[in-house]
Structure formats: structure tokens, C-alpha cells
Design an enzyme around this catalytic site. Structure first.
Site, PDB file in Angstrom:
ATOM      1  CG  HIS A 273      -2.168  -0.899   0.994  1.00  0.00           C
ATOM      2  ND1 HIS A 273      -3.186  -0.841   0.534  1.00  0.00           N
ATOM      3  CD2 HIS A 273      -2.016  -2.188   1.656  1.00  0.00           C
ATOM      4  CE1 HIS A 273      -3.921  -1.997   0.743  1.00  0.00           C
ATOM      5  NE2 HIS A 273      -3.287  -2.919   1.318  1.00  0.00           N
ATOM      6  CG  ASP A 336      -3.357  -3.739   5.012  1.00  0.00           C
ATOM      7  OD1 ASP A 336      -2.389  -2.674   5.001  1.00  0.00           O
ATOM      8  OD2 ASP A 336      -4.344  -3.175   4.245  1.00  0.00           O
ATOM      9  CD  GLU A 337      -5.858  -5.795   1.321  1.00  0.00           C
ATOM     10  OE1 GLU A 337      -6.933  -6.251   1.225  1.00  0.00           O
ATOM     11  OE2 GLU A 337      -5.489  -4.612   1.227  1.00  0.00           O
ATOM     12  CB  SER A 338       2.638  -6.615   2.190  1.00  0.00           C
ATOM     13  OG  SER A 338       2.695  -5.739   2.906  1.00  0.00           O
TER      14      SER A 338
END
Ligand code: TNX
Length: 522
Positions: A273, A336-338
Site C-alpha cells: 500500500h 496488510d495485504e503485502s
């Protein structure tokens, strides 16, 4: 003497007073002091059957020299004037007058518990006591709700407002009662953020987590890395012009929130992100080249270069500047969401960033994926989707913030025809947002493991304060009750009636809420 004993003894005494009172006035008409209007529902409320009249001679009293109480008093009189048109004078001095007065007073011996308060509405005076200022503030929020829903009377002496007498003894179940606003996908102005703070304060919430960076925008000025905002802050989802907060503006938000007993938790999401930062500084990319700015809504495609020293110098600078702007204990590091960071790179990265945050005197909060790293017990995991990760947090001895996407995500549509929002975790109608219990959500996670609850509002589909209002309200009101009130007092049927009444309050505040067909709106 322990708190529970004292609390139960005071419950007993209150019931006794109320019982004797009711025996003594069976022939007269009783005033109606009930929880029927209050959200979150208080722990204990007892009616005493009379009225306190608020009129133009009513004043708010705080003892001389108590600046912080005086400030709470000033906020109270401002709001009461908005509701009623009555100008209620704020008075300080050594001696309080005998009648027609609202007294705010710290009682260090009060056993009501952290953030708790006693609101004692008598015939001649209203007394709010608490051991902490936050408790006094919450007492004034309850008083305001009671005041708003009570009837106005006028006679030859002028206008007066009658508030039914009684006693409220109240304290929260959870110490963390928050919401998150994503100011990265679309930017929201200082004025918008302040409005949101006003609304959540009314419902006794005490944390606003600001998601300050993501692929689509970097929103906080960092003086040592100025291109973050110059380049990274220059756009948003859909290609609009974006924006950012100068450090001064950000401090203004922090102060405004603090005056309402709300802690700001800033989030810099990493290592994924991060497209906005990567576009601003080529040296943060392993390739040494900057990507284009991004204005779409995909997630999981960007990552800091976790193997390069400059990345950690950069993070150290950012966290140092942010920590200096943050009176609260936490810095949120995202995590998150790496999806494009290899797991063997992700874990040492999070460990190192955790050390950086600690070296600047702050504690880490991160999305539940950070539990894969060596989380310290003082760090906090924010559960959004993975029970397995939440259990890992407990294994680290760390606490959890409950933000289950299926219940808490304010950016989910209410139903298939909602004009705003996403639906990847499902549609969230009001009953679904309200009817769940953080204590039974994940097997193996108990009250001691839970810091509290938070409702995130991601901003891919929203651009204005009206949009914020539409998705947050009224679901967030239900979340405020889950954070504050014990499960025994929470019940959809009763809540739905109270919420219907709060429609009137939201209309008054000009909140553009979703008028769910499940509720009879007043
Ligand atoms: C997931 S939940 C995200 C965000 C998105 C959101 C949209 C989480 C930690 N990350 O990046 O904005 O879904 O609902």
C-alpha cells in the site's frame, strides 16, 4: 474494597432509593426517566420521579481554577444552546449555588471505573462526577441526549425544558471504542474530519484512526521528505486533486479530538500500500525507479524495498516526525495485504519497523497480518479477517482490536441497491452490524485479549462528508453500543426502537444517514 463490590452495593442502594421514592409518590404523576432514548445504553439508570427545569437562569458550575472542567462545561453549554436556544452561563467560583445549577466535579474517590461517570439529576441541581475528565465528558454526552429528547414547555415565565430526575451510573465495557477514516483513497478536509469527530463523540467513542497513506495518496506533511505530499499527495482515486494535511493542520485535528476525549491514531501503511511514497522517491524502490501515481482501486501490488537501508532511514524519519505530532500511545504501521513482499522479507521488515516505533516512544498497532512477525506483547493486532492471525496475537501475549469486515466495515453496502460502498465481505444491514458479540466472535479469544472495537471506513467509493455520513450512520451508532454497553443490555429489538428515536437527533445534526427499512424512524 474492589470495584465490583462497590458497584454492586451502589446498584442496590440506587434501587432502594428508587423503590422508596416510588412508594412515596404513587398519587402524583411520575416523570419518565428511562433508557428509552439513550445510545449507548448505560450500565445502570434509576428514575426518581421528579423534574429538573432548565431555563435561562440555569448555570453550569465548576470549581475555581479547573481549566479542563471549564472547557467541558463550555462545550456543554454550546451544545445545549444549539438544542434549545437557551444561553446557559458558565460559572466558576469557590461556592456552588443551591439550585438551578449543573455541577461538574472530579471525585478522586469515585469507584465508578475508568472513563465512568455518575449523572445525578435532582430536582434542584444536576451533578456529574467522575474520577477522570473523560468520565465527566461522557456524563455530559448522556445529559445532552436526555435533554435533546425531553419536551420543551413554556409558560408566562418564559421557556423552560424539563428533564426527568434520576441517577445514571455508567462506565464502558471496552477502553478502545474507535473508527477509522481512510483519507488516502479520497482526501477529506480538516473541516470534514472535525465534523466526523463531533458525531462520534456524541456516542462516547474515543479513538479516531486516520489511514494517512496508501497507494493512491500520502496525506501528512513530513518535513524531511517533502515530495511525499508534493508528489504523493497530488491525486486520489479517480484522478482528483487529492490533498494533504500540513503538520499544523494535523495538530489542529489532534487537539480538536483531544478536547472531545478522542485519541488520534495515525497510520502509515507499509510495506505494501505504498505506491504514493514509491512514486515520490525512486530510492525507496528496489529498481531505483519510481512508478506512476496510481488512481485505481486495486490492492496488493506495491512494496517498499525491504532489503535497502534507505527504506529504514526513511521510516525512522517518518515515524519520528509523526510521533512528535502524536500525544496518544500508538502508531499504526498497516502491514496488510503485502502480496508482493516475500514472507521471508515481510517478517524482518515488520520486526524492524516495530523497533523503530518503540525507539520513538510509541506502541505498534498493525492489521492482523503483523502477527506473523515477532510481535511484542505491548503491540496490538487489528483483526479484520483472519481468526488464525488473531489467535497468533494472543500467542504473542498481545491485545486485539476487533474490526471484523463482515460486521464492522462501514464501507460495505447495506444491500444490493446501496449507491455507495463495496461488497466483498457481504452486505451489512443494521441488524447485522449490531447483533454480534466481540467476546464470542473468535473461539479462544476472551475479554482479556480484547482492547475494544473499531469500525473502519475505507474511502474508495466516497468523496464528501455526506458520503461519510451515509455509510457510517447509523451503523456506527450500533458499534458504539457494542463498545460501551455490556452484552446483557444489548438487544436488537430495544436498540432498534432507540435508534428510531435517534433519527430525530441525526436529522437535527443534519447527518445524511441511511434510513433502513428495518427501523421505524421518528
Ligand atoms: C481491504 S482491510 C483493505 C483496504 C481496502 C478495503 C476495502 C484491510 C486491512 N485492507 O485496503 O480499502 O479492503 O474494503
Amino acid at each position: 474494597m474492589n470495584f465490583n463490590k462497590v458497584f454492586h452495593r451502589s446498584i442496590f442502594l440506587l434501587f432502594l432509593i428508587s423503590f422508596i421514592y416510588q412508594l412515596s409518590c404513587t398519587t402524583e404523576e411520575m416523570s419518565e426517566f428511562t433508557t428509552d432514548y439513550l445510545i449507548p445504553v448505560p450500565q445502570l439508570l434509576v428514575a426518581t420521579g421528579e423534574y429538573f427545569d432548565i431555563d435561562s437562569r440555569t448555570s453550569i458550575f465548576v470549581a475555581e481554577g479547573n481549566e479542563e472542567l471549564a472547557q467541558i462545561g463550555a462545550l456543554l453549554s454550546g451544545d445545549m444552546e444549539k438544542i434549545s436556544g437557551l444561553k446557559i452561563e458558565n460559572v466558576t467560583g469557590k461556592k456552588v449555588r443551591r439550585s438551578n445549577v449543573i455541577v461538574l466535579s472530579i471525585d478522586k474517590d469515585s469507584q465508578i471505573g475508568e472513563e465512568g461517570y455518575t449523572l445525578d439529576i435532582g430536582k434542584r441541581r444536576i451533578l456529574i462526577t467522575a474520577s477522570e475528565f473523560s468520565g465527566i465528558y461522557y456524563g455530559t454526552q448522556t445529559l445532552k441526549q436526555l435533554f435533546f429528547f425531553d419536551a420543551k414547555h413554556s409558560d408566562e415565565k418564559g421557556i423552560s425544558w424539563k428533564i426527568a430526575t434520576g441517577i445514571v451510573n455508567d462506565h464502558p465495557e471496552f477502553s478502545y471504542r474507535g473508527t477509522m477514516l481512510d483519507v488516502s483513497r479520497h482526501f477529506f478536509t480538516v473541516k470534514d474530519v472535525k465534523s466526523y469527530i463531533d458525531y462520534i463523540a456524541l456516542y462516547k467513542m474515543n479513538v479516531l484512526h486516520l489511514h494517512l497513506s496508501d497507494d493512491q495518496g500520502w496525506r501528512i506533511e513530513i518535513k524531511s521528505w517533502p515530495k511525499l505530499t508534493e508528489i504523493g499527495g497530488s491525486t486520489e482515486v479517480g484522478g482528483g486533486e487529492g490533498g494533504f494535511y500540513t503538520q499544523e493542520e494535523y495538530s489542529e485535528i489532534v487537539k480538536y479530538a483531544a478536547e472531545r476525549y478522542i485519541t488520534i491514531i495515525p497510520e502509515i501503511d507499509m510495506p505494501g500500500h505504498t505506491n504514493a511514497a514509491l512514486a515520490s522517491y525512486p530510492e525507496l524502490n528496489c529498481s531505483g525507479k519510481s512508478p506512476e501515481l496510481y488512481t485505481g482501486t486495486r490492492v496488493g501490488f506495491s512494496t517498499f524495498c525491504t532489503s535497502s537501508e534507505i527504506t529504514y532511514q526513511f521510516i525512522d524519519d517518518v515515524v519520528r516526525e509523526l510521533a512528535a505530532l502524536t500525544p496518544g500511545p500508538y502508531i499504526h504501521i498497516g502491514g496488510d495485504e503485502s502480496h508482493v513482499t516475500a514472507k521471508e522479507d515481510y517478517i524482518p521488515f515488520i520486526n524492524r519497523v516495530q523497533d523503530i516505533v518503540i525507539s520513538h516512544g510509541k506502541r505498534v498497532v498493525g492489521w492482523d497480518e503483523i502477527t506473523h512477525a515477532d510481535m511484542k506483547s505491548e503491540s496490538v493486532a487489528q483483526y479484520w479477517a483472519s481468526s488464525e492471525n488473531a489467535l497468533k496475537a494472543v500467542a504473542h501475549g498481545a491485545k486485539i482490536i476487533m474490526s471484523p469486515a463482515k460486521r464492522c466495515y462501514l464501507d460495505m453496502q447495506y444491500n444490493e441497491s446501496s449507491p455507495l460502498g463495496l461488497n466483498w465481505s457481504g452486505y451489512i444491514e443494521l441488524d447485522s452490524a449490531y447483533s454480534w458479540d466481540p467476546l464470542t466472535l473468535v473461539e479462544g479469544i476472551t475479554k482479556d485479549d480484547i482492547l475494544g472495537i473499531e469500525s473502519p471506513l475505507w474511502a474508495e467509493t466516497i468523496q464528501t462528508i455526506d458520503d461519510i455520513e451515509y455509510l457510517a450512520f447509523p451503523r456506527i451508532i450500533g458499534h458504539s453500543e457494542i463498545g460501551w454497553s455490556p452484552v446483557e443490555l444489548r438487544d436488537w429489538e430495544s436498540y432498534k426502537i432507540r435508534l428510531g428515536r435517534h433519527g430525530k437527533l441525526m436529522d437535527f445534526l443534519e447527518i445524511d444517514y441511511y434510513k433502513s427499512p428495518l427501523v421505524d424512524w421518528e
